[in-house]
Scaffold this motif. Structure first.
Motif, mmCIF file in Angstrom:
data_model
loop_
_atom_site.group_PDB
_atom_site.id
_atom_site.type_symbol
_atom_site.label_atom_id
_atom_site.label_comp_id
_atom_site.label_asym_id
_atom_site.label_seq_id
_atom_site.Cartn_x
_atom_site.Cartn_y
_atom_site.Cartn_z
ATOM 1 N N LEU A 1 28.579 34.258 46.408
ATOM 2 C CA LEU A 1 28.011 33.477 45.312
ATOM 3 C C LEU A 1 28.851 32.229 45.054
ATOM 4 O O LEU A 1 30.034 32.319 44.714
ATOM 5 N N ASP A 2 28.229 31.078 45.197
ATOM 6 C CA ASP A 2 28.905 29.828 44.850
ATOM 7 C C ASP A 2 29.038 29.670 43.341
ATOM 8 O O ASP A 2 29.950 29.002 42.857
ATOM 9 N N LEU A 3 28.133 30.308 42.617
ATOM 10 C CA LEU A 3 28.117 30.206 41.159
ATOM 11 C C LEU A 3 27.512 31.466 40.562
ATOM 12 O O LEU A 3 26.477 31.949 41.028
ATOM 13 N N ALA A 4 28.152 32.007 39.551
ATOM 14 C CA ALA A 4 27.583 33.076 38.734
ATOM 15 C C ALA A 4 27.735 32.663 37.275
ATOM 16 O O ALA A 4 28.766 32.100 36.894
ATOM 17 N N GLN B 1 32.155 44.934 32.509
ATOM 18 C CA GLN B 1 31.721 45.868 33.541
ATOM 19 C C GLN B 1 31.171 45.152 34.771
ATOM 20 O O GLN B 1 31.232 45.685 35.879
ATOM 21 N N LEU B 2 30.664 43.944 34.594
ATOM 22 C CA LEU B 2 30.121 43.195 35.721
ATOM 23 C C LEU B 2 31.194 42.440 36.503
ATOM 24 O O LEU B 2 31.022 42.188 37.705
ATOM 25 N N ILE B 3 32.281 42.059 35.848
ATOM 26 C CA ILE B 3 33.293 41.245 36.518
ATOM 27 C C ILE B 3 33.799 41.878 37.820
ATOM 28 O O ILE B 3 33.859 41.195 38.858
ATOM 29 N N PRO B 4 34.164 43.170 37.847
ATOM 30 C CA PRO B 4 34.671 43.728 39.108
ATOM 31 C C PRO B 4 33.642 43.746 40.232
ATOM 32 O O PRO B 4 34.014 43.807 41.407
ATOM 33 N N THR B 5 32.352 43.699 39.901
ATOM 34 C CA THR B 5 31.305 43.636 40.910
ATOM 35 C C THR B 5 31.031 42.214 41.357
ATOM 36 O O THR B 5 30.946 41.918 42.557
ATOM 37 N N VAL B 6 30.903 41.306 40.399
ATOM 38 C CA VAL B 6 30.462 39.947 40.697
ATOM 39 C C VAL B 6 31.603 39.026 41.117
ATOM 40 O O VAL B 6 31.440 38.207 42.044
ATOM 41 N N ALA B 7 32.758 39.132 40.484
ATOM 42 C CA ALA B 7 33.853 38.201 40.779
ATOM 43 C C ALA B 7 34.253 38.196 42.259
ATOM 44 O O ALA B 7 34.508 37.116 42.815
ATOM 45 N N PRO B 8 34.334 39.350 42.955
ATOM 46 C CA PRO B 8 34.657 39.293 44.382
ATOM 47 C C PRO B 8 33.611 38.530 45.199
ATOM 48 O O PRO B 8 33.959 37.886 46.206
ATOM 49 N N THR C 1 42.071 36.822 30.881
ATOM 50 C CA THR C 1 42.896 37.788 31.596
ATOM 51 C C THR C 1 42.325 38.090 32.982
ATOM 52 O O THR C 1 43.085 38.251 33.948
ATOM 53 N N ALA C 2 41.003 38.146 33.112
ATOM 54 C CA ALA C 2 40.410 38.386 34.426
ATOM 55 C C ALA C 2 40.721 37.250 35.399
ATOM 56 O O ALA C 2 40.853 37.475 36.606
ATOM 57 N N SER C 3 40.853 36.039 34.863
ATOM 58 C CA SER C 3 41.158 34.901 35.739
ATOM 59 C C SER C 3 42.500 35.067 36.443
ATOM 60 O O SER C 3 42.730 34.472 37.504
ATOM 61 N N LEU C 4 43.380 35.903 35.893
ATOM 62 C CA LEU C 4 44.689 36.139 36.505
ATOM 63 C C LEU C 4 44.590 37.082 37.702
ATOM 64 O O LEU C 4 45.486 37.108 38.549
ATOM 65 N N ASP C 5 43.496 37.855 37.777
ATOM 66 C CA ASP C 5 43.310 38.800 38.879
ATOM 67 C C ASP C 5 42.424 38.252 39.995
ATOM 68 O O ASP C 5 42.523 38.710 41.132
ATOM 69 N N TYR C 6 41.574 37.295 39.671
ATOM 70 C CA TYR C 6 40.648 36.740 40.662
ATOM 71 C C TYR C 6 41.017 35.279 40.914
ATOM 72 O O TYR C 6 40.404 34.357 40.383
ATOM 73 N N ALA D 1 33.130 32.993 48.146
ATOM 74 C CA ALA D 1 32.672 31.616 48.344
ATOM 75 C C ALA D 1 33.616 30.607 47.701
ATOM 76 O O ALA D 1 33.313 29.411 47.696
ATOM 77 N N ARG D 2 34.744 31.112 47.148
ATOM 78 C CA ARG D 2 35.662 30.253 46.370
ATOM 79 C C ARG D 2 34.859 29.462 45.327
ATOM 80 O O ARG D 2 35.005 28.250 45.170
ATOM 81 N N GLY D 3 34.008 30.224 44.630
ATOM 82 C CA GLY D 3 33.075 29.615 43.700
ATOM 83 C C GLY D 3 33.511 29.669 42.253
ATOM 84 O O GLY D 3 34.702 29.775 41.936
ATOM 85 N N LYS D 4 32.531 29.634 41.362
ATOM 86 C CA LYS D 4 32.770 29.522 39.928
ATOM 87 C C LYS D 4 31.984 30.606 39.185
ATOM 88 O O LYS D 4 30.813 30.836 39.487
ATOM 89 N N PHE D 5 32.664 31.245 38.248
ATOM 90 C CA PHE D 5 32.046 32.298 37.425
ATOM 91 C C PHE D 5 32.144 31.825 35.982
ATOM 92 O O PHE D 5 33.231 31.775 35.400
ATOM 93 N N ILE D 6 31.008 31.449 35.410
ATOM 94 C CA ILE D 6 30.942 30.852 34.074
ATOM 95 C C ILE D 6 30.398 31.876 33.087
ATOM 96 O O ILE D 6 29.451 32.602 33.380
ATOM 97 N N PHE D 7 30.989 31.904 31.904
ATOM 98 C CA PHE D 7 30.560 32.823 30.849
ATOM 99 C C PHE D 7 30.186 31.996 29.628
ATOM 100 O O PHE D 7 31.006 31.209 29.131
#
Length: 222
Positions: free
Chosen positions: A71-74, A109-116, A159-164, A121-127
């Motif tokens: 995913l280039d973007l979520a 709950q979605l972050i561990p599924t979607v972030a990888p 905090t999730a940004s520190l793991d991904y 794609a070295r993409g972006k995950f926007i909330f």
């Protein structure tokens, strides 16, 4: 062709993200809860996925629906306002639970599924967060359950940004938008807000991960 996942695409900002990305030539997976909403998204040109972010069982099924897609973007748009009360009225447990579950637990709950998939794609995950989440800028307690939920979401993102490390995880305030949540007196149309945010998103890099921005790209105080 770039690929996006819009979580909560049946209406409002999520629907508009879907429409504008499709118009720009993206392949778009778009989630909704009802069959009728999924059919409408399919008609729009999206690839609909059934998802209820308030259901752990539904969330657990998203991985196989996407089947390892990069995913280039979520974008996590799903959210509810909950009770409108101030701090002089205790929230009902059911109202608190439903707001926190949708706005915070669903994302966590979605972050561990979607972030990888975004990292691949070295993409972006926007909330989609809110200026009402800013502790620094808080001027009243109106909608305090919503405020608390979005502040909690911001902490989850930071905090999730520190793991991904290979994805940019960013909280964004869309502004005051004329949606069901924002109401008819809001200053921005969904079209304006989403166009602004997509422009900001396009400019983001991995160095911006863990930041809190508004729809024009300005940094917001936590």
């Amino acid at each position: 062709m770039r690929t996006a996942l819009i979580i909560g695409a049946s209406r409002g900002i999520g629907h508009e993200f879907t429409r504008q990305l499709l118009g720009s030539g993206w392949k778009v997976y778009a989630t909704a809860r009802s069959e009728s909403s999924m059919e409408e998204l399919r008609t729009l040109g999206a690839l609909p996925l059934k998802l209820d972010v308030a259901s752990t069982e539904s969330i657990s099924g998203l991985a196989w629906q996407l089947d390892g897609q990069e995913l280039d973007l979520a974008i996590y748009v799903a959210g509810i306002f909950g009770p409108h009360g101030h701090a002089n009225h205790a929230p009902m447990t059911k109202d608190f639970d439903s707001t926190m579950h949708t706005n915070v637990l669903g994302a966590m709950q979605l972050i561990p599924t979607v972030a990888p998939m975004v990292e691949a794609a070295r993409g972006k995950f926007i909330f989609i967060s809110s200026g009402m989440a800013s502790i620094t800028d808080a001027s009243n307690s109106g909608g305090w359950v919503y405020r608390v939920s979005k502040a909690a979401l911001n902490m989850a993102i930071k905090t999730a940004s520190l793991d991904y490390r290979d994805a940019a995880l960013v909280a964004m305030c869309p502004g005051w938008v004329r949606t069901e949540l924002g109401g008819p007196e809001a200053t921005l149309t969904p079209e304006q807000s989403v166009a602004d945010m997509l422009s900001v998103i396009e400019s983001l890099t991995l160095q911006d991960s863990g930041s809190f921005r508004n729809h024009a790209g300005a940094h917001l105080p936590w």
